[in-house]
Enzyme design. Structure first.
Site, PDB file in Angstrom:
ATOM      1  N   GLU B  60       0.835  -1.200   0.000  1.00 27.22           N
ATOM      2  CA  GLU B  60       0.000   0.000   0.000  1.00 27.22           C
ATOM      3  C   GLU B  60       0.869   1.248   0.000  1.00 27.22           C
ATOM      4  O   GLU B  60       0.544   2.236  -0.668  1.00 27.22           O
ATOM      5  CB  GLU B  60      -0.959  -0.015   1.191  1.00 27.22           C
ATOM      6  CG  GLU B  60      -2.091  -1.048   1.065  1.00 27.22           C
ATOM      7  CD  GLU B  60      -1.636  -2.485   1.250  1.00 27.22           C
ATOM      8  OE1 GLU B  60      -0.551  -2.699   1.815  1.00 27.22           O
ATOM      9  OE2 GLU B  60      -2.365  -3.398   0.815  1.00 27.22           O
ATOM     10  N   HIS B 129     -12.051  -6.288   7.582  1.00 32.79           N
ATOM     11  CA  HIS B 129     -12.760  -6.003   6.331  1.00 32.79           C
ATOM     12  C   HIS B 129     -13.999  -5.170   6.617  1.00 32.79           C
ATOM     13  O   HIS B 129     -14.985  -5.237   5.908  1.00 32.79           O
ATOM     14  CB  HIS B 129     -13.164  -7.295   5.613  1.00 32.79           C
ATOM     15  CG  HIS B 129     -11.993  -8.157   5.244  1.00 32.79           C
ATOM     16  ND1 HIS B 129     -11.397  -9.009   6.141  1.00 32.79           N
ATOM     17  CD2 HIS B 129     -11.290  -8.262   4.084  1.00 32.79           C
ATOM     18  CE1 HIS B 129     -10.380  -9.634   5.541  1.00 32.79           C
ATOM     19  NE2 HIS B 129     -10.292  -9.189   4.308  1.00 32.79           N
TER      20      HIS B 129
END
Ligand SMILES: Cc1ncc(C[n+]2csc(CCOP(=O)(O)OP(=O)(O)O)c2C)c(N)n1
Lengths: 410, 337
Positions: B60, B129
């Protein structure tokens, strides 16, 4: 428990501490001219030896020897010598200015001048460098106005960055110098992104990323290597191994286990290990990597072996963690002295001409500092307006910042 | 004009911008050939080529660091972070670099990047999530933070974000991708096609950043919400019969304080709802704004309904998620005060 089977933590120690004899026996130094020069399109896996070798051009007799010695116009070498000397004199002046309270902090690049100056002179005008705070030579080598640099260092009324940034965190887009950040390592990944953009657009400009030995331990270094190996963008990835990261020797960054150049091998990125105090080697290796990038052959990782001769910054006292005279024992010598002697050996230069140049540059730097001072210094002003604080947070000032600016009465 | 769910609207926005501006590039993990784990970029690589839409390594910080470099070059990158839960490795590149590049260079360099990232719970995503990390970004000067609640806004806000020269974190509540979810998990999912906001115009249009919208007009109490919680607030108003005005903030930074002020001054009561954890959550900021601007118009203490101050659990999904029951209770509470 069997005491012989107890585990123990390995914490690397430098070869010498204050009071000890300097000891650089850990450095594998090969003679000048010994490292081979691969073809421009050499596959990375066929040049692994060059990450362990050391590219050097100038020998102990000041002659340029071996396959990396290129036919260089003496005028380029003289430009390089002048840039390095100017950088050093500039640093000395700014160190003094900091001691006199004209700014809050300063960082010298003493001993490392050849690397930034040498590479800058090999880059094209439209290439983009992503420097750390120790590559002021990138600006000085292109005769960037010293007054502008000093106004930024003094955070005065003429500071182009409006007083918002720390001293020497220059930003000079039109001179291929990306805005410096205080967060180590970040720009190394950004350089790769910039190079990807150049490739996406089918441009022919390349990026040059810069990082210190200590900062290679940041995740950004790893990410940059991954992205460079995956997308093969036109980027030169420079690791300036000056042996020290503030008080930590390069072993704390992993340099004792393996040198920094061979980090490229796991990514199949061609890697060079180069004498960073040898202007000719710096220029030649930079040119090799730059030409390779420009020919769309992808990234190159270069470890520049050098030594941080000065304190880390004006806030640092190296006497507390390393021998005071360590630099005197540094086996790769001083980059300015070495190039000077080479030019003298070539019959292109002399001690007296050098002395004259030092005096001339000293006067130039002094005049620039005086002129910058007339626009203010950090302590005494005139300072940038307080309203500058609210500018450039966003392209257009949003309502909440307008209100805060009013509230702040600026 | 076509009926689109939120994924289709987002893909349409990317398609429009890839077509309109050669400098737009889209990349991230699984974004290229495969078209994204939520299908938001499906077909785009085929249409625009691999140098415009491509897969990225699982890093990321690399994705955002590359985007910052590309932005400095002059591109307009639209990177994707696969889940908002995984944006933290990029936090340094976002908060220290993208957000401050313009400031520290006097506008010489800037980061015209739009970071798309699916956020929010209600899908049994567990701890990693389901998170709503918006407050980690609204606290960063130099960023813009956006969260749409329906397909029409999603497309218009995404186009506006991509065209914006400042870095935007574009949160996509993934529970809303296929239909408006009001927290009634026991009922079948309603698809977007039944909802007026699924009418998404073809081609280019924008929804301005920094402007809230009124999702439901009302007189009794103002509910400040964004993302999935807009739909929860709407159903809570309906079920309680309390004439709530539901303000869909859409942009959290910059924040449309005028719309908030006008609504609370009209109703005199306020409930703030979000999925994110409570302490130091964005509700704290909203309550401060309401207090600063509307104190003498308030007839009851401001209530907040949020996720609990725990990591997002798995089995306890519906005990964690601030559903219509909890929002309804808060509405009753402020009305009774
Ligand atoms: C992310 C981050 N961590 C820590 C620091 C503090 N810091 C500033 S310079 C420095 C040492 C860097 O050493 P190196 O990368 O070897 O470069 P050098 O200073 O030797 O040129 C440290 C730790 C910082 N600026 N940023």
């Amino acid at each position: 428990m069997d005491p012989h089977r107890q585990l123990s933590l390995h914490v690397p120690e430098p070869s010498s501490r204050p009071g000890d004899q300097p000891d650089f026996s850990y450095l594998k130094l090969l003679p000048a001219g010994g490292a081979r020069r691969p073809e421009q399109d050499c596959p990375p896996q066929d040049m692994h030896d060059l990450a362990f070798d050391l590219v050097r051009v100038l020998d102990d007799e000041h002659a340029a020897v071996g396959p990396w010695a290129m036919e260089l116009d003496p005028s380029l070498l003289l430009r390089g010598l002048r840039a390095m000397e100017k950088t050093r004199i500039f640093d000395e002046r700014m160190l003094m200015a900091q001691r006199q309270g004209k700014t809050s902090i300063y960082v010298q690049c003493r001993g490392e001048e050849a690397i930034a100056c040498g590479q800058r002179l090999a880059l094209g005008p439209h290439d983009m460098c992503f420097p750390t705070y120790r590559q002021q030579g990138l600006l000085i080598a292109q005769d960037f106005p010293l007054v502008d640099m000093i106004c930024q260092i003094y955070s005065n009324a003429r500071d182009k960055l409006g007083g918002r940034s720390l001293p020497f965190f220059y930003s000079e887009r039109d001179h291929g110098f990306f805005s410096i950040s205080g967060n180590l390592g970040t720009q190394f990944m950004q350089a790769v992104g910039w190079a990807m953009a150049s490739a996406i657009k089918g441009d022919n400009r390349i990026a040059s990323g810069w990082i210190g030995d200590g900062s290679t331990a940041e995740s950004d270094f790893h990410a940059a290597l991954v992205y460079a190996s995956v997308y093969k963008p036109p980027v030169v990835m420079n690791v300036v191994n000056n042996q020290w990261a503030i008080s930590s020797f390069q072993g704390i960054a992993g340099g004792q286990a393996a040198n920094f150049a061979c980090r490229g091998h796991g990514f199949n990125i061609p890697s060079l290990r180069v004498d960073g105090n040898d202007f000719l080697a710096v220029h030649a290796a930079s040119k090799w990597a730059i030409d390779r990038a420009r020919a769309n052959l992808g990234p190159t990782l270069i470890e520049w072996v050098t030594y941080r001769a000065a304190a880390h910054s004006t806030s640092d006292d190296p006497g507390k963690y390393r021998p005071a005279d360590e630099y005197a024992a540094w086996p790769l010598g001083d980059p300015i002295e070495r190039l000077k002697q080479h030019l003298i050996a070539l019959g292109q230069w002399s001690e007296s001409r050098h002395q004259a140049m030092v005096e001339e540059l000293g006067a130039e730097v002094k005049a620039a500092a005086k002129q910058a001072e007339s626009f203010g210094t950090l302590g005494k002003g005139p300072a940038p307006s307080a309203s500058e604080m609210f500018n450039h947070v966003y392209k257009e000032m949003p309502p909440h910042l307008r209100r805060q600016r009013q509230q702040g009465g600026v | 004009m076509a009926r689109k769910n939120m994924i289709e609207a987002i893909r349409d926005a990317l398609d429009v911008m890839l077509g309109a501006d050669d400098n737009v590039v889209v990349f991230g993990e699984d974004v290229g050939y495969f078209g994204g784990v939520f299908r938001a970029t499906e077909g785009l690589q085929k249409k625009y080529g691999k140098s415009r839409v491509f897969d990225a390594p699982i890093s990321e910080l690399g994705i955002i660091g590359a985007a910052v470099g590309m932005g400095a070059y002059g591109l307009r990158p639209v990177p994707e972070i696969q889940f908002a839960d995984y944006i933290l490795p990029a936090y340094d590149q976002i908060a220290s670099e993208a957000a401050r590049l313009r400031y520290r260079s006097s506008g010489e360099f800037f980061a015209p990047i739009t970071i798309r990232t699916p956020c929010g719970g209600g899908i049994f995503g567990g701890q990693t999530h389901s998170q709503s990390p918006e407050a980690l970004f609204t606290h960063v000067a130099g960023l813009k933070v956006v969260m749409p609640s329906n397909p029409y806004d999603a497309k218009g806000l995404l186009i506006a974000s991509i065209e914006d020269d400042d870095p935007v974190i574009f949160f996509e509540p993934k529970r809303l991708y296929n239909g408006p979810f009001d927290g009634h998990h026991e009922r079948p999912v309603t698809p977007w096609s039944a909802h007026p906001a699924s009418e998404v115009p073809d081609g280019h249009y924008t929804v301005p950043l920094g402007k809230a919208s009124i999702a439901r007009e009302g007189e009794a109490v103002t509910v400040l919400a964004y993302g999935t919680m807009v739909h929860v607030a709407l159903v809570a108003a309906q079920e309680t019969g309390i004439d709530a005005e539901v303000v869909d903030l859409r942009s959290l930074l910059p924040l449309d304080e005028e719309t908030i002020e006008a609504s609370v001054k009209k109703t005199g009561r306020c409930v703030v709802v979000h999925e994110a954890t409570r302490t130091s959550g964005f509700a704290g900021e909203l309550i401060a704004v309401v207090q600063e601007r509307c104190l003498y118009h308030l007839e009851a203490p401001i209530e907040r309904v949020t996720g609990w101050d725990t990591p997002y659990p798995h089995a306890q999904e519906w005990d964690y998620f601030p559903g219509p029951g909890r929002v309804g209770a808060a509405l009753h509470k402020v009305m009774e005060a």
